[in-house]
Design a protein around this motif. Structure first.
Motif, PDB file in Angstrom:
ATOM      1  N   GLU A 164       2.964  -0.447 -13.044  1.00 42.07           N
ATOM      2  CA  GLU A 164       2.077  -0.035 -14.131  1.00 42.07           C
ATOM      3  C   GLU A 164       2.836   0.928 -15.044  1.00 42.07           C
TER       4      GLU A 164
ATOM      5  N   LYS B 293       0.856  -1.179   0.000  1.00 41.10           N
ATOM      6  CA  LYS B 293       0.000   0.000   0.000  1.00 41.10           C
ATOM      7  C   LYS B 293       0.895   1.233   0.000  1.00 41.10           C
TER       8      LYS B 293
ATOM      9  N   SER C 107       1.172   5.376  -0.008  1.00 41.64           N
ATOM     10  CA  SER C 107       0.421   6.559   0.367  1.00 41.64           C
ATOM     11  C   SER C 107       1.296   7.782   0.143  1.00 41.64           C
TER      12      SER C 107
ATOM     13  N   TYR D 106      -4.227  10.360  -1.662  1.00 40.49           N
ATOM     14  CA  TYR D 106      -3.683   9.406  -2.615  1.00 40.49           C
ATOM     15  C   TYR D 106      -3.167   8.187  -1.877  1.00 40.49           C
ATOM     16  N   LYS D 107      -3.941   7.137  -1.920  1.00 43.25           N
ATOM     17  CA  LYS D 107      -3.541   5.852  -1.356  1.00 43.25           C
ATOM     18  C   LYS D 107      -3.825   4.802  -2.416  1.00 43.25           C
ATOM     19  N   LYS D 108      -2.818   4.006  -2.702  1.00 41.10           N
ATOM     20  CA  LYS D 108      -2.971   3.018  -3.759  1.00 41.10           C
ATOM     21  C   LYS D 108      -2.443   1.686  -3.260  1.00 41.10           C
ATOM     22  N   THR D 109      -3.210   0.637  -3.485  1.00 42.86           N
ATOM     23  CA  THR D 109      -2.790  -0.713  -3.136  1.00 42.86           C
ATOM     24  C   THR D 109      -2.352  -1.415  -4.417  1.00 42.86           C
ATOM     25  N   ILE D 110      -1.136  -1.960  -4.387  1.00 41.63           N
ATOM     26  CA  ILE D 110      -0.559  -2.595  -5.557  1.00 41.63           C
ATOM     27  C   ILE D 110      -0.218  -4.037  -5.218  1.00 41.63           C
TER      28      ILE D 110
END
Length: 136
Positions: free
Chosen positions: A100, A69, A71, A76-80
């Motif tokens: 990505e 995760k 942040s 803006y928080k993104k789980t990859i």
């Protein structure tokens, strides 16, 4: 096992960020101590100071089993997924995560960069590359 590491931006951005943070604090103190009574118009500057401090604590990388995760702040928080990370390039004081079509550059303290490196090597040994850094 969940592990959380706090990161920061490049040095010029950090200097500007903390300058604005302490400017708002000292301006609030100056306005408040102008006279012997409390001034309500100093409160927005103290609020801005605490907002900057809270924002700084929201920049982290958290390892959650099979995902990471990221942040970058409040919004803006993104789980990859670990399989979606193409490459992790580790330098002496920072790392670059390619996922990505994006890359994230994170700076760490010396102790933290060792722990983050160990976490990435444990999770993604085939995708970690060392540049100008000693292999840990």
């Amino acid at each position: 096992m969940e592990r959380k590491f706090y990161w920061k931006h490049e040095l010029p951005y950090v200097i500007i960020y903390w300058s604005m943070t302490f400017f708002s604090f000292f301006l609030g103190m100056i306005l408040n101590l102008e006279k012997a009574k409390f001034h309500w118009y100093s409160l927005p500057f103290f609020g801005l100071f605490f907002l900057f401090i809270a924002y700084n604590r929201q920049q982290y990388i958290r390892f959650l089993g099979k995902e990471v995760k990221l942040s970058k702040g409040f919004f803006y928080k993104k789980t990859i997924e670990l399989k979606d990370i193409h490459q992790v390039i580790i330098f002496n004081d920072h790392l670059v995560i390619h996922y990505e079509t994006t890359k994230l550059e994170c700076y760490f303290s010396k102790k933290t960069i060792q722990n983050v490196t160990n976490a990435f090597v444990d999770q993604l040994p085939e995708k970690v590359r060392f540049e100008n850094a000693e292999e840990i």
